[in-house]
Design a protein around this motif. Structure first.
Motif, PDB file in Angstrom:
ATOM      1  N   SER A 560      37.354 -21.060 -48.242  1.00 20.29           N
ATOM      2  CA  SER A 560      37.062 -22.438 -48.645  1.00 20.29           C
ATOM      3  C   SER A 560      36.311 -23.179 -47.549  1.00 20.29           C
ATOM      4  O   SER A 560      35.434 -24.008 -47.824  1.00 20.29           O
ATOM      5  CB  SER A 560      38.355 -23.176 -48.984  1.00 20.29           C
ATOM      6  OG  SER A 560      39.009 -22.585 -50.078  1.00 20.29           O
ATOM      7  N   SER A 561      36.631 -22.872 -46.294  1.00 23.65           N
ATOM      8  CA  SER A 561      35.967 -23.557 -45.182  1.00 23.65           C
ATOM      9  C   SER A 561      34.490 -23.197 -45.103  1.00 23.65           C
ATOM     10  O   SER A 561      33.679 -23.981 -44.583  1.00 23.65           O
ATOM     11  CB  SER A 561      36.651 -23.202 -43.860  1.00 23.65           C
ATOM     12  OG  SER A 561      36.454 -21.828 -43.533  1.00 23.65           O
ATOM     13  N   VAL A 562      34.139 -22.018 -45.612  1.00 23.02           N
ATOM     14  CA  VAL A 562      32.743 -21.581 -45.547  1.00 23.02           C
ATOM     15  C   VAL A 562      31.863 -22.449 -46.440  1.00 23.02           C
ATOM     16  O   VAL A 562      30.686 -22.651 -46.168  1.00 23.02           O
ATOM     17  CB  VAL A 562      32.630 -20.098 -45.936  1.00 23.02           C
ATOM     18  CG1 VAL A 562      31.188 -19.618 -45.840  1.00 23.02           C
ATOM     19  CG2 VAL A 562      33.522 -19.244 -45.047  1.00 23.02           C
ATOM     20  N   MET A 563      32.432 -22.964 -47.519  1.00 22.18           N
ATOM     21  CA  MET A 563      31.656 -23.812 -48.428  1.00 22.18           C
ATOM     22  C   MET A 563      31.236 -25.114 -47.753  1.00 22.18           C
ATOM     23  O   MET A 563      30.134 -25.616 -47.978  1.00 22.18           O
ATOM     24  CB  MET A 563      32.476 -24.118 -49.677  1.00 22.18           C
ATOM     25  CG  MET A 563      32.718 -22.920 -50.567  1.00 22.18           C
ATOM     26  SD  MET A 563      31.207 -22.347 -51.376  1.00 22.18           S
ATOM     27  CE  MET A 563      30.876 -23.726 -52.471  1.00 22.18           C
ATOM     28  N   SER A 564      32.107 -25.669 -46.933  1.00 20.44           N
ATOM     29  CA  SER A 564      31.818 -26.967 -46.319  1.00 20.44           C
ATOM     30  C   SER A 564      31.306 -26.831 -44.898  1.00 20.44           C
ATOM     31  O   SER A 564      30.204 -27.287 -44.564  1.00 20.44           O
ATOM     32  CB  SER A 564      33.064 -27.847 -46.346  1.00 20.44           C
ATOM     33  OG  SER A 564      34.161 -27.174 -45.728  1.00 20.44           O
ATOM     34  N   SER A 565      32.107 -26.174 -44.060  1.00 22.92           N
ATOM     35  CA  SER A 565      31.697 -26.024 -42.660  1.00 22.92           C
ATOM     36  C   SER A 565      32.551 -24.965 -41.990  1.00 22.92           C
ATOM     37  O   SER A 565      33.711 -25.216 -41.652  1.00 22.92           O
ATOM     38  CB  SER A 565      31.836 -27.356 -41.914  1.00 22.92           C
ATOM     39  OG  SER A 565      31.434 -27.217 -40.569  1.00 22.92           O
ATOM     40  N   PRO A 566      32.022 -23.780 -41.772  1.00 23.51           N
ATOM     41  CA  PRO A 566      32.775 -22.755 -41.041  1.00 23.51           C
ATOM     42  C   PRO A 566      33.034 -23.210 -39.610  1.00 23.51           C
ATOM     43  O   PRO A 566      32.436 -24.179 -39.132  1.00 23.51           O
ATOM     44  CB  PRO A 566      31.848 -21.534 -41.079  1.00 23.51           C
ATOM     45  CG  PRO A 566      30.799 -21.852 -42.086  1.00 23.51           C
ATOM     46  CD  PRO A 566      30.681 -23.329 -42.139  1.00 23.51           C
ATOM     47  N   SER A 567      33.902 -22.499 -38.933  1.00 23.06           N
ATOM     48  CA  SER A 567      34.178 -22.840 -37.538  1.00 23.06           C
ATOM     49  C   SER A 567      32.903 -22.702 -36.710  1.00 23.06           C
ATOM     50  O   SER A 567      31.964 -21.987 -37.071  1.00 23.06           O
ATOM     51  CB  SER A 567      35.256 -21.923 -36.975  1.00 23.06           C
ATOM     52  OG  SER A 567      34.743 -20.608 -36.798  1.00 23.06           O
ATOM     53  N   ALA A 568      32.888 -23.391 -35.591  1.00 19.16           N
ATOM     54  CA  ALA A 568      31.713 -23.345 -34.716  1.00 19.16           C
ATOM     55  C   ALA A 568      31.418 -21.920 -34.268  1.00 19.16           C
ATOM     56  O   ALA A 568      30.256 -21.507 -34.188  1.00 19.16           O
ATOM     57  CB  ALA A 568      31.940 -24.254 -33.503  1.00 19.16           C
ATOM     58  N   LEU A 569      32.495 -21.136 -33.986  1.00 15.24           N
ATOM     59  CA  LEU A 569      32.298 -19.755 -33.559  1.00 15.24           C
ATOM     60  C   LEU A 569      31.681 -18.929 -34.674  1.00 15.24           C
ATOM     61  O   LEU A 569      30.724 -18.165 -34.433  1.00 15.24           O
ATOM     62  CB  LEU A 569      33.633 -19.142 -33.139  1.00 15.24           C
ATOM     63  CG  LEU A 569      33.600 -17.639 -32.806  1.00 15.24           C
ATOM     64  CD1 LEU A 569      32.652 -17.373 -31.641  1.00 15.24           C
ATOM     65  CD2 LEU A 569      35.008 -17.129 -32.501  1.00 15.24           C
ATOM     66  N   ASP A 570      32.187 -19.066 -35.899  1.00 18.21           N
ATOM     67  CA  ASP A 570      31.658 -18.291 -37.017  1.00 18.21           C
ATOM     68  C   ASP A 570      30.206 -18.651 -37.288  1.00 18.21           C
ATOM     69  O   ASP A 570      29.373 -17.779 -37.584  1.00 18.21           O
ATOM     70  CB  ASP A 570      32.506 -18.521 -38.269  1.00 18.21           C
ATOM     71  CG  ASP A 570      33.872 -17.864 -38.186  1.00 18.21           C
ATOM     72  OD1 ASP A 570      34.056 -17.014 -37.298  1.00 18.21           O
ATOM     73  OD2 ASP A 570      34.744 -18.198 -39.012  1.00 18.21           O
ATOM     74  N   ARG A 571      29.879 -19.927 -37.184  1.00 11.53           N
ATOM     75  CA  ARG A 571      28.497 -20.349 -37.419  1.00 11.53           C
ATOM     76  C   ARG A 571      27.577 -19.814 -36.326  1.00 11.53           C
ATOM     77  O   ARG A 571      26.449 -19.395 -36.607  1.00 11.53           O
ATOM     78  CB  ARG A 571      28.416 -21.871 -37.497  1.00 11.53           C
ATOM     79  CG  ARG A 571      29.055 -22.451 -38.742  1.00 11.53           C
ATOM     80  CD  ARG A 571      29.011 -23.964 -38.762  1.00 11.53           C
ATOM     81  NE  ARG A 571      27.653 -24.475 -38.818  1.00 11.53           N
ATOM     82  CZ  ARG A 571      27.364 -25.770 -38.943  1.00 11.53           C
ATOM     83  NH1 ARG A 571      28.345 -26.666 -39.017  1.00 11.53           N
ATOM     84  NH2 ARG A 571      26.114 -26.186 -38.991  1.00 11.53           N
ATOM     85  N   ARG A 572      28.050 -19.834 -35.093  1.00 11.75           N
ATOM     86  CA  ARG A 572      27.225 -19.342 -33.983  1.00 11.75           C
ATOM     87  C   ARG A 572      26.971 -17.845 -34.129  1.00 11.75           C
ATOM     88  O   ARG A 572      25.835 -17.376 -33.953  1.00 11.75           O
ATOM     89  CB  ARG A 572      27.916 -19.644 -32.655  1.00 11.75           C
ATOM     90  CG  ARG A 572      27.075 -19.255 -31.432  1.00 11.75           C
ATOM     91  CD  ARG A 572      27.613 -19.862 -30.157  1.00 11.75           C
ATOM     92  NE  ARG A 572      28.946 -19.363 -29.830  1.00 11.75           N
ATOM     93  CZ  ARG A 572      30.057 -20.078 -29.923  1.00 11.75           C
ATOM     94  NH1 ARG A 572      29.995 -21.335 -30.357  1.00 11.75           N
ATOM     95  NH2 ARG A 572      31.227 -19.555 -29.601  1.00 11.75           N
TER      96      ARG A 572
END
Length: 767
Positions: A560-572
């Motif tokens: 669910s977090s991927v839909m809005s904003s993944p963690s900073a580490l995951d995005r990096r």
């Protein structure tokens, strides 16, 4: 896995994937009415269903549905049995400030018709309310306890029920017979503890109900969804002033691969797709807030969660009895990306001469060169979130199972397990939309039309001269091929038959249904109908979804977090093509086999993913070797339907699958760290759902289906018997099921089919 639009309810399939702590109902007292319910709630969505019963149960009960809404939209439903088919279903939704409820029942996996029996619903207004986020509907259901297989029985102490949730309104919210859009926001199963739902106060609560409502003649009529307004039967089609060497109908994996290879050979090719494009680069607008270049379908980590997250509904076909993608890319856009390289026996068993593995191996090589799939998609060479793999691989290896690299060892499919294979490349969902289409998209001999639905083939005897299509506004148009041109059908195993039926090709009774129906289709003269066994060989993998508990402390990744904003580490990490976002939802796949009472070897696949605190979901499939088949037909409104189910219809299939499940249950229950939520093979069998891996409705073979005992619709060059220039390249021509998910095998066969079509081509280059 369809605008997967207010598209039709494709399947109220239920799963046994709830965690052990959220599986059974519990006591609940409704503050608005004072009614004591046994109620179950889904923690993730807020959906709830409760039951209240008299001390002596007969045929009535009081129920309450709480339906979470999305921007005041949505519907919720409950199956009074464990699955959609053959069970009484109740769906409810708000219409302004009022409530609409509908009893349904269906024999097939499609939008269910209203129930024509004696049951009725009476609203309890005191317990009914609606606001912008939730809708609660409390009701008396009279005559609704019918008994198995339709509902639970009066004597049952507990019963497995199913639930469904959609974030989209029914197509006609004010009508109880409205078509229901796909339940993309969630579905599952739970156990209702009926013995604890009984109360001496029941008669007092019944008095709160209004007069019951019963289905009217109009509401009990069969309802079939439609993506666009039904064209007037008297509308005259326009004729396009452009002609082509080839018209390829269907922009799924088979259609894209075939069209690309034809265009690559300098043919003038039109690819027709009824859906829209899903890539931002091609106009999709549903991009992610944290990356405007991607949609949810692009991010591999979301692949198994698209239904749960409620984003898949706009890409599902609405007029087929199962899940199918009506979007450019077809199922490769909406599925879980599982990419199982076929083992050689998948072709060697039932495919005709010229289509054995040694014949198609070169085609497989061409596919894998462009779209190989990956068991290690993260660019940094690491695998993430591997706790489940460690637990399950330890369990399997302890039983003597072999660890394999499924790409390097595709023929090892007995007591073997592997890291999952996904159709992923460069950190995003792969498939022909990315691996084939860009190679010809800018060529001046390749043309693509989206939101264009093929209705029928225009033909004179055995020669097809063009394709009649319906555009996005409902207009009818005929697009022609050159005098020496060809038409290639690639609409999928559940939609290619509709086009054939609408063109006077198929069993006479199916064509007559079209003739007598309401679609306004113009059939050729009856003397030109071609009687072929279209729809007769339908096959699909039956699927059994179970939940396994472990002593480990792993958890499921929060998609669910991927839909809005993944963690900073995951995005990096993802920005570098690495990390957990580059992986699909599964963590391990396994295969095994057994020999049935008929001497046939049957294979089984398990796709395993974490589902909660120390729990995992196993999706188990009976695959290659299954001997069951069904029949696909068409109804008067133009939707294809299941006339006969294709799952476990033979005694040998049922016996072998039962033995496989019993063995798995025994192995898990005797292990030191695992336990099953359901410990009976019969319980698991009862919750069988479709694998949505449909094949065989226009089978390929040397035995011409027009003749006595003939079973085939297309010859070994993929040309439809009785025609001069009509070909089929999708899963409908596959005479057998593969050992794993179908998408890789569909692409291999399409590569081989395109080569065969070109080899017999008489067109002298591009027009």
């Amino acid at each position: 896995m369809r605008s997967f639009l207010t598209r039709g309810l494709v399947a109220l399939s239920v799963v046994l994937g709830a965690s052990a702590v959220n599986y059974n109902s519990s006591a609940y007292t409704d503050s608005a009415t004072g009614i004591d319910f046994q109620r179950w709630c889904d923690e993730g969505t807020g959906y709830c269903f409760g039951v209240a019963l008299p001390e002596t149960v007969e045929s009535d009960f009081i129920g309450q549905l709480t339906v979470p809404l999305s921007e005041s939209k949505g519907w919720g439903g409950v199956s009074l049995g464990g699955q959609m088919t053959e069970n009484l279903l109740l769906a409810t939704w708000p219409n302004g400030d009022s409530a609409v409820a509908s009893l349904r029942k269906t024999k097939v996996y499609s939008s269910p018709d209203t129930f024509s029996g004696d049951a009725s619903i009476a609203e309890i207004p005191k317990g009914t309310s609606v606001n912008s986020t939730h809708f609660t509907y409390t009701f008396l259901c009279s005559g609704c306890i019918i008994g198995t297989p339709t509902t639970f029985s009066a004597s049952d102490d507990s019963y497995l029920m199913g639930w469904a949730l959609s974030k989209t309104n029914p197509s006609t919210p004010g009508s109880p017979s409205s078509v229901l859009p796909y339940h993309a926001a969630g579905n599952g199963a739970f156990r209702m503890l009926l013995s604890q739902a009984k109360s001496a106060q029941y008669s007092t609560w019944v008095d709160m109900a209004e007069a019951p409502t019963t289905p009217t003649a109009s509401s009990s009529a069969s309802v079939t969804p439609s993506a666009t307004p039904t064209p007037s039967p008297n509308a005259l089609p326009t004729v396009s002033n452009v002609t082509y060497d080839y018209i390829v109908v269907g922009g799924g994996p088979a259609g894209i691969i075939t069209a690309e290879r034809l265009a690559e050979a300098n043919k003038k090719v039109l690819l027709v797709e009824r859906g829209v494009a899903s890539l931002v680069s091609m106009g999709a607008t549903d991009s992610l807030p944290w990356n405007q270049s991607l949609t949810p379908f692009d991010v591999p980590a979301l692949g198994t969660s698209l239904s749960k997250l409620g984003v898949i509904g706009d890409y599902l076909c609405e007029d087929v009895p199962g899940m199918a993608g009506c979007v450019l890319g077809g199922g490769t856009i909406v599925n879980a990306m599982v990419f199982i390289h076929p083992q050689s026996v998948d072709f060697d068993d039932k495919w005709p001469s010229g289509w054995k593995w040694q014949d198609v191996e070169a085609a497989a090589g061409r596919l894998y060169e462009r779209n190989p799939g990956s068991t290690l998609p993260s660019a940094d060479g690491r695998r993430y979130d591997q706790s489940l793999y460690k637990v399950l691989s330890s369990f399997l290896s302890g039983m003597g199972w072999q660890s394999v690299d499924q790409h390097e060892q595709p023929n090892v499919k007995h007591m073997a397990y592997s890291h999952p294979s996904w159709s992923i490349g460069d950190g995003v969902r792969a498939g022909p939309v990315r691996s084939y289409l860009p190679l010809v998209q800018d060529r001046d001999n390749f043309f693509l039309r989206l939101q264009t639905k093929a209705r029928r083939l225009v033909r004179r005897g055995g020669r097809v001269t063009g394709v009649e299509v319906e555009n996005v506004t409902g207009g009818i148009e005929i697009i022609n091929v050159h005098a020496g041109g060809k038409v290639v059908l690639a609409a999928g195993a559940m939609s290619t038959p509709r086009i054939l039926f609408n063109s006077g090709i198929g069993p006479v009774d199916q064509v007559k249904t079209v003739q007598d129906g309401s679609t306004g289709i113009t059939l050729p003269p009856q003397a030109e109908w071609i009687d072929l066994p279209v729809g007769q060989g339908l096959k699909d993998h039956p699927m059994f979804t179970v939940s396994v508990n472990s002593n480990s402390n792993f958890t499921a990744y929060n998609t669910s977090s991927v839909m809005s904003s993944p963690s900073a580490l995951d995005r990096r990490l993802y920005a570098q093509g690495s990390g957990i976002l580059t992986q699909g939802g599964h963590r391990l796949q396994f295969w095994t086999s057994n020999e049935g009472t008929d001497g046939v070897t049957r294979f089984y696949q398990g796709s395993c993913s974490p589902s909660g605190e120390g729990t995992m979901t196993m999706k188990l499939y009976l695959t290659h070797g299954a001997t069951s088949s069904g029949v696909l037909g068409i109804n008067a409104a133009g939707s294809t339907i299941l006339e006969t189910d294709p799952w476990l219809t033979t005694a040998a299939d049922k016996e072998a699958t039962t033995r496989f499940l019993e063995g798995l249950i025994n192995d898990i229950e005797t292990s030191s760290g695992l336990s099953l939520q359901d410990t009976s093979a019969q319980d698991i069998l009862a919750q069988m759902t479709s694998g949505d891996h449909w094949v065989g409705t226009a089978k390929m073979g040397p035995d011409d289906g027009r003749h006595s005992n003939g079973t085939s619709v297309v010859d070994t060059n993929t040309k439809v018997y009785g025609t001069e220039n009509l070909f089929i390249v999708d899963a409908s021509i596959h005479p057998d099921l593969p050992t794993g998910n179908t998408q890789a095998m569909v692409m291999v066969a399409a590569e081989a089919a395109a080569a065969r079509i070109l080899a017999q081509d008489s067109i002298g280059g591009a027009a």
